[in-house]
Design an enzyme around this catalytic site. Sequence first.
Site, PDB file in Angstrom:
ATOM      1  CB  CYS A  31       5.086   1.197  -1.156  1.00 22.96           C
ATOM      2  SG  CYS A  31       5.583  -0.212  -0.145  1.00 22.96           S
ATOM      3  CB  CYS A  34       7.961  -0.685  -2.393  1.00 19.17           C
ATOM      4  SG  CYS A  34       6.313  -1.369  -2.133  1.00 19.17           S
TER       5      CYS A  34
END
Length: 300
Positions: A31, A34
């Site tokens: 991600c 993230c």
Amino acid sequence: MIDVTLENFETEVIAASMTQPVLVDFWAPWCGPCKVIGPLLEKMEAEYAGRFKLVKIDSDQEQQLASAFGIRSIPTCILLMNGQPVDGFMGAVPEGQLRQFLDKHVPPADDAAAEAEDDLVEEPPLDAEGQLEQLQQAVATNPADDDARFEYVKALLLAGRVADARTAFAPVASKVAAVRRLDSLQRVLAAADFAAQQGQPADAIAAFDARIAANRRDFEARFGRASVLAAQRRWTDAMDELLEILMRDKAWNEDAARKTYIAILDVIEPPKPKVAEGQIPPDDPTVATYRRRLSSVVLS
């Protein structure tokens, strides 16, 4: 920052949230956003200095936890307090918005510092007699409190008041099969009873020494010697003798040597000192050393 799995979720998230806000960051290695918010969250945790706890959950690896929180996209952050989710947000929010989110829920810095200072305020230590009186009062107030009774009997044994310890122990004697710490008290009391039947301690130890010199595998003599030493409150000497048995026969007499060794550790281990939130109280050095010695012998 702590990586949380299903195995440690209850301790690191639910239990921890009872004493401080816990921010759970659901993320995944692939991600991109993230990787943006992750370092920012860690920066905030450091700046807020204990006012909240940050944990990370890999939503790919811990799909059961992600499903339980209804996670549909990442990054998603959930704030828990008193075991319950109270707020959250999705996406890599900017630093200012993150601060606003945290400041709605975490205690102000001054309050947090004051609470931490209060937690570390220690009352003047009681002397041995004062501690005994306090424990006796606790048992009298709540006779069903086995933890208080354990501490009271233990304190009496450490003070050499064996008869008083036996009297205080009597109401819980029937529970020894189910409660290990109570079994430990019974074993130390049994050592005192055995020693009382041997006459003068010095003569008893000399007699056991003679038997051991003639046969180093005379485990009954070694166990008797350890019992007399324990009754004299020569705790480490007693454990040294029990180790001599364990090094030769770990399971002798239905594990009596190991169980008595553990019983002595239970009795001599002092209460853990009070420390600040998030810190681990240090182990007593003598107890820690003898636990390691037992492990090294039993596991060898």
